[in-house]
Design a protein around this motif. Structure first.
Motif, PDB file in Angstrom:
ATOM      1  N   VAL A 195       0.857  -1.187   0.000  1.00 20.24           N
ATOM      2  CA  VAL A 195       0.000   0.000   0.000  1.00 20.24           C
ATOM      3  C   VAL A 195       0.891   1.235   0.000  1.00 20.24           C
ATOM      4  O   VAL A 195       1.881   1.296   0.743  1.00 20.24           O
ATOM      5  CB  VAL A 195      -0.918   0.016   1.239  1.00 20.24           C
ATOM      6  N   VAL A 196       0.578   2.206  -0.842  1.00 17.50           N
ATOM      7  CA  VAL A 196       1.326   3.462  -0.845  1.00 17.50           C
ATOM      8  C   VAL A 196       0.782   4.387   0.233  1.00 17.50           C
ATOM      9  O   VAL A 196       1.509   4.876   1.097  1.00 17.50           O
ATOM     10  CB  VAL A 196       1.267   4.144  -2.222  1.00 17.50           C
ATOM     11  N   VAL A 197      -0.516   4.637   0.175  1.00 19.58           N
ATOM     12  CA  VAL A 197      -1.182   5.493   1.149  1.00 19.58           C
ATOM     13  C   VAL A 197      -2.636   5.044   1.209  1.00 19.58           C
ATOM     14  O   VAL A 197      -3.144   4.414   0.277  1.00 19.58           O
ATOM     15  CB  VAL A 197      -1.072   6.990   0.749  1.00 19.58           C
ATOM     16  N   SER A 198      -3.320   5.347   2.318  1.00 24.90           N
ATOM     17  CA  SER A 198      -4.710   4.947   2.467  1.00 24.90           C
ATOM     18  C   SER A 198      -5.508   6.092   3.058  1.00 24.90           C
ATOM     19  O   SER A 198      -5.093   6.726   4.027  1.00 24.90           O
ATOM     20  CB  SER A 198      -4.813   3.710   3.375  1.00 24.90           C
ATOM     21  N   SER A 209      -2.535   6.329   9.067  1.00 20.72           N
ATOM     22  CA  SER A 209      -1.083   6.247   9.257  1.00 20.72           C
ATOM     23  C   SER A 209      -0.595   4.809   9.329  1.00 20.72           C
ATOM     24  O   SER A 209       0.518   4.489   8.879  1.00 20.72           O
ATOM     25  CB  SER A 209      -0.670   6.998  10.525  1.00 20.72           C
ATOM     26  N   GLU A 210      -1.429   3.899   9.863  1.00 22.00           N
ATOM     27  CA  GLU A 210      -1.001   2.510  10.025  1.00 22.00           C
ATOM     28  C   GLU A 210      -0.950   1.763   8.689  1.00 22.00           C
ATOM     29  O   GLU A 210      -0.351   0.686   8.598  1.00 22.00           O
ATOM     30  CB  GLU A 210      -1.931   1.770  10.992  1.00 22.00           C
ATOM     31  N   ARG A 211      -1.548   2.354   7.631  1.00 19.64           N
ATOM     32  CA  ARG A 211      -1.546   1.700   6.322  1.00 19.64           C
ATOM     33  C   ARG A 211      -0.438   2.234   5.416  1.00 19.64           C
ATOM     34  O   ARG A 211      -0.219   1.708   4.326  1.00 19.64           O
ATOM     35  CB  ARG A 211      -2.897   1.921   5.611  1.00 19.64           C
ATOM     36  N   PHE A 212       0.288   3.264   5.864  1.00 12.90           N
ATOM     37  CA  PHE A 212       1.332   3.869   5.033  1.00 12.90           C
ATOM     38  C   PHE A 212       2.449   2.858   4.763  1.00 12.90           C
ATOM     39  O   PHE A 212       3.062   2.319   5.697  1.00 12.90           O
ATOM     40  CB  PHE A 212       1.905   5.108   5.732  1.00 12.90           C
ATOM     41  N   LEU A 213       2.686   2.565   3.483  1.00 16.93           N
ATOM     42  CA  LEU A 213       3.690   1.593   3.029  1.00 16.93           C
ATOM     43  C   LEU A 213       3.465   0.218   3.669  1.00 16.93           C
ATOM     44  O   LEU A 213       4.420  -0.544   3.888  1.00 16.93           O
ATOM     45  CB  LEU A 213       5.110   2.095   3.335  1.00 16.93           C
ATOM     46  N   HIS A 214       2.207  -0.099   3.930  1.00 19.59           N
ATOM     47  CA  HIS A 214       1.841  -1.404   4.497  1.00 19.59           C
ATOM     48  C   HIS A 214       2.075  -2.518   3.475  1.00 19.59           C
ATOM     49  O   HIS A 214       1.685  -2.407   2.325  1.00 19.59           O
ATOM     50  CB  HIS A 214       0.376  -1.361   4.933  1.00 19.59           C
ATOM     51  N   THR A 215       2.715  -3.594   3.905  1.00 19.25           N
ATOM     52  CA  THR A 215       2.972  -4.742   3.026  1.00 19.25           C
ATOM     53  C   THR A 215       1.737  -5.632   2.958  1.00 19.25           C
ATOM     54  O   THR A 215       1.157  -5.974   3.989  1.00 19.25           O
ATOM     55  CB  THR A 215       4.175  -5.563   3.519  1.00 19.25           C
TER      56      THR A 215
END
Length: 216
Positions: A195-198, A209-215
Motif C-alpha cells: 500500500v502506498v497510502v490509504s 497512518s497505520e496503512r502507510f507503506l503497508h505490506t
C-alpha cells in the motif's frame, strides 16, 4: 500561433519532458491503483492506494497492453491487477488457480488439485469471520460471511493454459472468477505487494497512518 508554441516549449521543455517521462513510467513500469470497494478485505481496505508493479510479469509497450518480453507468469497467491474485458473494469484479485490446476469450493473451503486447504480461525464478529488460509504454501487472511452466500461453493473447474482463476479475499462479496470467469493472461497488467497510502472514507478522507507503506 507557431511562435507562441515554440516559445512555450522552449520555456518549459524540462517540465514537459518530466511529464512525458512520468507518463511513460506510470504506463509501463509502476503506477498506483485506488481500491474503492471491499472485495479484497481484510487484506486491502477501501481507500487504499496500492503500488502496481507493471514489470512483475512483462515488459510492456507504453500506453498499451502489448507485451514486448515476458519476464514471469503469475503465481498462486499473487495479488494481480487486470483490465477485465467482461466487467469493463480494472480489478484487483488474488490468484487462486494457475494453468493446470483443478479448483473447487464447498462452503467457503477451497480444494486445489483434490487437496483441501487448511484454515485457522482469526476473528469473528458474528456477521463474518476472518480466517488464515494456507494457499498451498502461501498464507493470507480471508473474510467469509458466517451465513454463507451464493458464492460460497462451486463445482470443479479446470484451469487451461493462458488463464487464471482469481478470487477476492472477501469471499462472499467479490465479483471475481466465480462471476466473470477465468482471467486471460493478456489482461493482467501487474502485481501488488504494498500500500502506498490509504484514505479513510468514513473519517473525512483522512490518511490512515497505520496503512502507510503497508505490506500486503
Amino acid at each position: 500561433m507557431q511562435i507562441k508554441l515554440k516559445t512555450l516549449y522552449s520555456e518549459n521543455k524540462s517540465f514537459i519532458l518530466f511529464i512525458l517521462l512520468m507518463c511513460v513510467f506510470r504506463s509501463a513500469v509502476a503506477d498506483w491503483n485506488e481500491v474503492p470497494t471491499g472485495s479484497m478485505q481484510p487484506t486491502i481496505v477501501e481507500g487504499d492506494r496500492i503500488l502496481v508493479n507493471k514489470v512483475a510479469y512483462d515488459v510492456q509497450m507504453p500506453f498499451s497492453h502489448h507485451s514486448l518480453y515476458k519476464l514471469a507468469d503469475p503465481l498462486r497467491g499473487d495479488i494481480i491487477i487486470f483490465d477485465s474485458e467482461v466487467s469493463d473494469k480494472r480489478l484487483v484479485k488474488r490468484v487462486v488457480g494457475v494453468p493446470g490446476d483443478t479448483i473447487a469450493m464447498i462452503d467457503n473451503t477451497l480444494y486445489i488439485n483434490d487437496q483441501r486447504l487448511e484454515y485457522i480461525d482469526d476473528k469473528n464478529n458474528g456477521r463474518f469471520s476472518d480466517k488464515i488460509e494456507d494457499l498451498l504454501g502461501v498464507q493470507h487472511r480471508i473474510r467469509i460471511a458466517n451465513g454463507g452466500s451464493a458464492l460460497s461453493s462451486f463445482t470443479t473447474v479446470s484451469v487451461p493454459a493462458g488463464y487464471y482463476l482469481a478470487m477476492g479475499d472477501n469471499r462472499d462479496n467479490s465479483a471475481d472468477s466465480r462471476v466473470i470467469g477465468l482471467v486471460p493472461r493478456h489482461e493482467i497488467i501487474g502485481r501488488a505487494q504494498q500500500v502506498v497510502v490509504s484514505l479513510n472514507y468514513d473519517n473525512y478522507y483522512l490518511p490512515r497512518s497505520e496503512r502507510f507503506l503497508h505490506t500486503l
